[in-house]
Scaffold this active site. Structure first.
Site, PDB file in Angstrom:
ATOM      1  N   ASP A  13       0.822  -1.220   0.000  1.00 15.01           N
ATOM      2  CA  ASP A  13       0.000   0.000   0.000  1.00 15.01           C
ATOM      3  C   ASP A  13       0.853   1.267   0.000  1.00 15.01           C
ATOM      4  O   ASP A  13       0.461   2.293   0.550  1.00 15.01           O
ATOM      5  CB  ASP A  13      -0.970   0.021   1.206  1.00 15.01           C
ATOM      6  N   LYS A  16       2.197   2.276  -5.208  1.00 11.83           N
ATOM      7  CA  LYS A  16       2.925   1.827  -6.415  1.00 11.83           C
ATOM      8  C   LYS A  16       2.184   2.213  -7.687  1.00 11.83           C
ATOM      9  O   LYS A  16       2.784   2.514  -8.707  1.00 11.83           O
ATOM     10  CB  LYS A  16       3.121   0.304  -6.396  1.00 11.83           C
ATOM     11  N   GLY A  40      -4.352  -5.019  -5.191  1.00 13.20           N
ATOM     12  CA  GLY A  40      -5.170  -3.930  -5.725  1.00 13.20           C
ATOM     13  C   GLY A  40      -4.345  -2.712  -6.109  1.00 13.20           C
ATOM     14  O   GLY A  40      -3.538  -2.234  -5.322  1.00 13.20           O
ATOM     15  N   HIS A  41      -4.487  -2.242  -7.318  1.00 11.89           N
ATOM     16  CA  HIS A  41      -3.879  -0.991  -7.747  1.00 11.89           C
ATOM     17  C   HIS A  41      -5.009  -0.035  -8.056  1.00 11.89           C
ATOM     18  O   HIS A  41      -5.926  -0.395  -8.793  1.00 11.89           O
ATOM     19  CB  HIS A  41      -3.144  -1.174  -9.078  1.00 11.89           C
ATOM     20  N   GLN A 224       2.302  -6.571  -3.714  1.00 11.22           N
ATOM     21  CA  GLN A 224       2.664  -6.626  -2.287  1.00 11.22           C
ATOM     22  C   GLN A 224       3.992  -5.879  -2.082  1.00 11.22           C
ATOM     23  O   GLN A 224       4.216  -4.880  -2.745  1.00 11.22           O
ATOM     24  CB  GLN A 224       2.715  -8.064  -1.747  1.00 11.22           C
TER      25      GLN A 224
HETATM   26  P1  GDP Z   1      -0.341   0.167  -3.868  1.00  9.62           P
HETATM   27  O1  GDP Z   1      -1.087  -0.849  -3.075  1.00  9.62           O
HETATM   28  O2  GDP Z   1       1.064   0.350  -3.408  1.00  9.62           O
HETATM   29  O3  GDP Z   1      -0.433  -0.028  -5.345  1.00  9.62           O
HETATM   30  O4  GDP Z   1      -1.052   1.530  -3.516  1.00  9.62           O
HETATM   31  P2  GDP Z   1      -2.046   2.377  -4.400  1.00  9.62           P
HETATM   32  O5  GDP Z   1      -1.381   2.734  -5.660  1.00  9.62           O
HETATM   33  O6  GDP Z   1      -3.361   1.691  -4.444  1.00  9.62           O
HETATM   34  O7  GDP Z   1      -2.104   3.719  -3.541  1.00  9.62           O
HETATM   35  C1  GDP Z   1      -2.701   3.771  -2.295  1.00  9.62           C
HETATM   36  C2  GDP Z   1      -3.485   5.063  -2.114  1.00  9.62           C
HETATM   37  O8  GDP Z   1      -2.598   6.138  -1.798  1.00  9.62           O
HETATM   38  C3  GDP Z   1      -4.250   5.494  -3.346  1.00  9.62           C
HETATM   39  O9  GDP Z   1      -5.546   5.886  -2.955  1.00  9.62           O
HETATM   40  C4  GDP Z   1      -3.470   6.699  -3.856  1.00  9.62           C
HETATM   41  O10 GDP Z   1      -4.288   7.649  -4.503  1.00  9.62           O
HETATM   42  C5  GDP Z   1      -2.902   7.275  -2.583  1.00  9.62           C
HETATM   43  N1  GDP Z   1      -1.653   8.028  -2.768  1.00  9.62           N
HETATM   44  C6  GDP Z   1      -0.585   7.664  -3.523  1.00  9.62           C
HETATM   45  N2  GDP Z   1       0.391   8.599  -3.431  1.00  9.62           N
HETATM   46  C7  GDP Z   1      -0.080   9.576  -2.593  1.00  9.62           C
HETATM   47  C8  GDP Z   1       0.495  10.800  -2.073  1.00  9.62           C
HETATM   48  O11 GDP Z   1       1.621  11.174  -2.349  1.00  9.62           O
HETATM   49  N3  GDP Z   1      -0.306  11.511  -1.203  1.00  9.62           N
HETATM   50  C9  GDP Z   1      -1.563  11.127  -0.846  1.00  9.62           C
HETATM   51  N4  GDP Z   1      -2.256  11.885   0.021  1.00  9.62           N
HETATM   52  N5  GDP Z   1      -2.115   9.975  -1.313  1.00  9.62           N
HETATM   53  C10 GDP Z   1      -1.385   9.208  -2.173  1.00  9.62           C
END
Ligand code: GDP
Length: 426
Positions: A13, A16, A40-41, A224
């Site tokens: 989370d 990515k 989930g992305h 992950q």
């Molecule tokens: P993953 O599981 O690593 O792929 O994470 P996600 O790409 O689903 O991102 C997790 C959440 O964090 C999403 O809702 C993004 O919009 C949010 N997000 C990502 N980067 C930032 C950031 O720099 N600031 C904020 N406030 N939210 C972010």
């Protein structure tokens, strides 16, 4: 520099999806190399939000070939339903390719995943119950069925019959459940699933190499994260595959010398879902504030993630495990209202200082973080687009992180939007 790996450096989370979006422009192929539909992305493209679990995010870009590598475990029913959902929103999935060597998640894997978790009771691993662990177990036991088996009806029937002879015994004798009828399952998969999956099946190893040989850019997308890695994470609270950058070699069929850039994604703090050691965990109001401001709740499960301060000991280990060439720090904006911010620089274990991750997990459970405290910037970062938009205290904080982890920070996330980031060059 044609081959890039993007890998989470904490417990997942980290954001990515956004980084993948940022580098997508220059990529010709995006390859998933491990995991299943438990990743989930969330991507926002042209104002539309897409939640993808199995299909690589590259599918959303017309110029990219999205590839599901051999290291992924594929539930073909889920793959087809994601294709249908995307196509119903106008996304063309005809470029999607799936490795014939990827293992199939079949209904008995899901049933066993649920039953095994229930049987473990309070020791349960908190799996997503989607059959991913049992499918990887079958792969290692050499009783798995692969995507290519869908293309040969005789082989599919033969393998299914052999494996169900054993699975049905386990279901009946251990869990007191009805088994699966091999003929019914084979008929269903060979008539309803196989013809629809067939056009996507490909020799993905050749596909990736031919692309690299043409000098095209290929992105390997880890699901992950580093500390959920089967070998290097906090076992047994880990995933059943290898998210670390080396997993891209195994799970996509490229040698280590092909990879020239490894981008590690780290949040400005840490979160963890479910059980397992987490030295910088916060149980106080600060933790609640991070969870609230960062919306740290599971996308599907809505479960609250455990929050903690940034852990540089972990990051230094992630640099080693992944050969990180650079880091992207996400969610810096979550600290905009903080008076001060802590960073764990080492652990104290029974009076002994550890600058590197102790190899014995009991030490990790006993570790007390040694913190450095830095002043906050008390300013809204969400409009920051350039380095000079960042307040001096934010720059100091980032410089401190960079010194601690030992590789350059190239991207800083300042909000959820696709343009909310600051890029750093040398
Ligand atoms: P993953 O599981 O690593 O792929 O994470 P996600 O790409 O689903 O991102 C997790 C959440 O964090 C999403 O809702 C993004 O919009 C949010 N997000 C990502 N980067 C930032 C950031 O720099 N600031 C904020 N406030 N939210 C972010």
């Amino acid at each position: 520099m044609p081959a890039t790996v993007v890998v989470g450096t904490q417990w997942g989370d980290e954001g990515k999806g956004k980084l993948t979006d940022l580098v997508a422009k220059e990529m010709h192929a995006v390859v998933r190399y491990q995991g299943g539909h438990n990743a989930g992305h969330t991507l926002v493209v042209d104002g539309e939000s897409f939640a993808l679990q199995l299909i690589p995010s590259g599918v959303l870009y017309d110029h990219i070939t999205p590839v599901i590598g051999n290291g992924v475990v594929v539930d073909p029913v889920v793959m087809l339903s994601e294709v249908d959902a995307l196509e119903s929103r106008g996304v063309d999935c005809s470029r999607l390719r799936v490795s014939g060597n990827a293992h199939l998640i079949l209904p008995y894997h899901q049933e066993l995943d649920r039953l095994i978790e229930r049987h473990l009771g309070k020791n349960k691993l908190g799996t997503t119950k989607r059959g991913i662990g049992p499918t990887y177990a079958d792969k290692a036991s050499r009783v798995g069925l692969r995507v290519q088996d869908l293309l040969d009806a005789d082989i599919f029937r033969e393998k299914l019959e052999a494996v169900l002879a054993e699975k049905n015994l386990v279901l009946a004798k251990i869990y007191n459940r009805l088994g699966f009828d091999p003929d019914e399952l084979a008929d269903r998969y060979l008539t309803e699933v196989a013809p629809r999956v067939a056009p996507y099946v490909a020799d993905t190893v050749s596909l990736v190499h031919e692309s690299l040989e043409r000098g095209e850019h290929v992105l390997f997308e880890g699901a992950q994260a580093t500390f959920l890695d089967l070998d290097h994470g906090t076992y047994p609270f880990v995933t059943s595959s290898n998210p670390i950058a080396g997993g891209a070699c195994v799970g996509a069929g490229v040698g280590p010398r092909h990879i020239d850039r490894v981008i590690g994604i780290a949040k400005a703090y840490v979160t963890r879902v479910g059980s397992g050691p987490m030295p910088t965990e916060l149980f106080d109001e600060t933790g609640d504030t991070i969870v609230d401001l960062g919306h740290e709740y599971g996308v599907n499960t809505k479960r609250r993630r455990r929050p903690g301060w940034f852990d540089a000991v972990m990051l230094r280990h992630a640099v080693r495990l992944n050969s990180l060439s650079e880091v992207a720090i996400t969610k810096l904006d979550i600290f905009d209202s903080f008076d001060s911010i802590k960073v764990c620089v080492a652990y104290d274990v029974d009076g002994v200082r550890h600058d590197h991750l102790p190899y014995h997990q009991s030490d990790l459970h006993a570790a007390t973080p040694i913190y450095e405290e830095l002043p906050g910037w008390k300013k809204d970062l969400t409009e920051a687009r350039e380095r000079h938009d960042l307040p001096p205290n934010a720059v100091t904080y980032l410089q401190f992180l960079q010194e601690q982890i030992g590789v350059p920070i190239r991207v800083v996330g300042t909000g959820p939007g696709r343009d909310q980031h600051v890029l750093f060059s040398d």
